[in-house]
Write a protein that holds these residues in place. Structure first.
Motif, short mmCIF file in Angstrom:
data_model
loop_
_atom_site.label_atom_id
_atom_site.label_comp_id
_atom_site.label_asym_id
_atom_site.label_seq_id
_atom_site.Cartn_x
_atom_site.Cartn_y
_atom_site.Cartn_z
N LEU A 201 54.79 29.04 43.55
CA LEU A 201 53.88 30.17 43.48
C LEU A 201 53.18 30.16 42.14
N PRO A 202 52.09 30.95 41.95
CA PRO A 202 51.48 31.07 40.64
C PRO A 202 52.50 31.51 39.60
N ALA A 203 52.38 31.03 38.36
CA ALA A 203 53.44 31.16 37.37
C ALA A 203 53.67 32.56 36.81
N THR A 204 52.61 33.29 36.46
CA THR A 204 52.78 34.57 35.77
C THR A 204 52.49 35.75 36.69
N SER A 205 52.94 36.92 36.27
CA SER A 205 52.70 38.12 37.07
C SER A 205 51.21 38.42 37.16
N ALA A 206 50.47 38.11 36.07
CA ALA A 206 49.02 38.34 36.06
C ALA A 206 48.32 37.43 37.06
N SER A 207 48.70 36.14 37.04
CA SER A 207 48.07 35.21 37.98
C SER A 207 48.48 35.52 39.41
N ALA A 208 49.72 36.00 39.58
CA ALA A 208 50.17 36.39 40.92
C ALA A 208 49.36 37.58 41.44
N ALA A 209 49.07 38.54 40.54
CA ALA A 209 48.25 39.69 40.92
C ALA A 209 46.85 39.26 41.31
N ASP A 210 46.30 38.32 40.54
CA ASP A 210 44.96 37.80 40.85
C ASP A 210 44.97 37.10 42.20
N THR A 211 46.05 36.37 42.46
CA THR A 211 46.15 35.66 43.73
C THR A 211 46.20 36.64 44.90
N LEU A 212 46.97 37.70 44.76
CA LEU A 212 47.05 38.71 45.82
C LEU A 212 45.69 39.39 46.02
N ALA A 213 44.98 39.65 44.92
CA ALA A 213 43.65 40.26 45.03
C ALA A 213 42.70 39.34 45.77
N LYS A 214 42.78 38.04 45.47
CA LYS A 214 41.93 37.06 46.15
C LYS A 214 42.25 37.00 47.64
N ILE A 215 43.54 37.03 47.95
CA ILE A 215 43.96 36.98 49.34
C ILE A 215 43.48 38.23 50.08
N ARG A 216 43.61 39.38 49.44
CA ARG A 216 43.18 40.64 50.07
C ARG A 216 41.68 40.63 50.33
#
Length: 213
Positions: A21-36
Motif C-alpha cells: 500500500l502507499p507508505a504514509t498516512s498522507a499518501s494513503a489519504a490522497d490515494t483514497l481521495a483519488k479512488i473516491r
C-alpha cells in the motif's frame, strides 16, 4: 530428457509476505481521495506467482492474494460510501511492483511480496498472509545438499526478489563464485532453469498460506 528434482533448504530465513500500500498516512489519504473521485481502484498483480497471483489456463487472474485484494477493494467501496467501484488491474514484475505503488500507477499490489525493513521505507504493508523459508530446487543427481555445494554453479532466480539479495550476500560470505541468472518472473526463471540445465533454481517455494499470528 526430463530430470527428477527435489527441494532442498538453501537459507534458514523466514519470509513474510503481504499486500503493498502507499507508505504514509498522507499518501494513503490522497490515494483514497483519488479512488473516491475516479470511482476506480487499480490493483497491481503478478502474472505467474502461484498460488497467490497468476493467470489460469483461460488467462483469468486468480490466486489467494488476488482474492484478498478484491475483498479490500470492496471494503474501500463501503468505507467511501460508493454505490460502485471499478477495479482496474496492472500487471507488474518483481522489479516494477514497488515503483508502481510509489509512482501512483497502482493503489494496491497483490502477489507474494516480502515484507522487510528496506521495503517498508518505500511502501506500507497489510498484515502478513503467508510465511515461507527460502529454498532451492536441484536435480536429484546433482550432489547439492547445501550452499557450499553451489560453488562455481549457475543459479537461476527471479530479478527484483529478496532471494537475489540473499544469494549475493551468501556468495560474498562464502566466496562461492555463483553465476546468477535472473528471470523476469518466476515462470521465466523456471523455464530458464530447465533450458539451461542449471544445477539450482533459486525460486521461492509454493508455500501454503498460513494465518498470521
Amino acid at each position: 530428457m526430463h530430470h527428477a528434482t527435489t527441494a532442498k533448504r538453501i537459507l534458514s530465513v523466514c519470509l513474510a509476505a503481504s499486500c503493498c500500500l502507499p507508505a504514509t498516512s498522507a499518501s494513503a489519504a490522497d490515494t483514497l481521495a483519488k479512488i473516491r473521485d475516479s470511482r476506480t481502484i487499480t490493483i497491481a498483480h503478478r502474472e505467474a506467482s502461484v498460488p497467490f497471483s497468476y493467470y489460469d489456463a483461460g488467462k483469468k487472474l486468480i490466486g489467494y492474494a488476488v482474492d484478498l485484494c478484491v475483498k479490500i477493494a470492496d471494503a474501500v467501496r463501503r468505507e467511501l460510501k460508493l454505490d460502485r467501484l471499478n477495479v482496474d488491474y496492472l500487471a507488474v514484475t518483481p522489479s516494477t511492483r514497488i515503483p508502481a505503488i510509489m509512482d501512483g500507477k497502482a493503489d494496491l499490489e497483490c502477489g507474494s511480496t516480502t515484507n522487510n525493513a528496506e521495503r517498508r521505507k518505500q511502501v506500507a504493508f497489510t498484515i502478513p498472509h503467508f510465511f515461507a523459508a527460502a529454498r532451492m530446487v536441484v536435480r536429484t543427481d546433482s550432489g547439492i545438499a547445501n550452499c557450499s555445494d553451489l560453488r562455481d554453479k549457475q543459479v537461476v532466480t527471479t530479478k527484483g526478489t529478496t532471494i537475489v539479495k540473499l544469494l549475493i550476500e551468501r556468495d560474498k560470505v562464502r566466496a562461492l563464485s555463483l553465476k546468477l541468472i535472473e528471470g523476469r518472473d518466476h515462470a521465466e526463471s523456471s523455464t530458464m532453469a530447465k533450458s539451461l540445465s542449471s544445477m539450482a533454481n533459486g525460486l521461492k517455494p509454493r508455500s501454503r498460506p498460513k494465518e498470521s499470528t
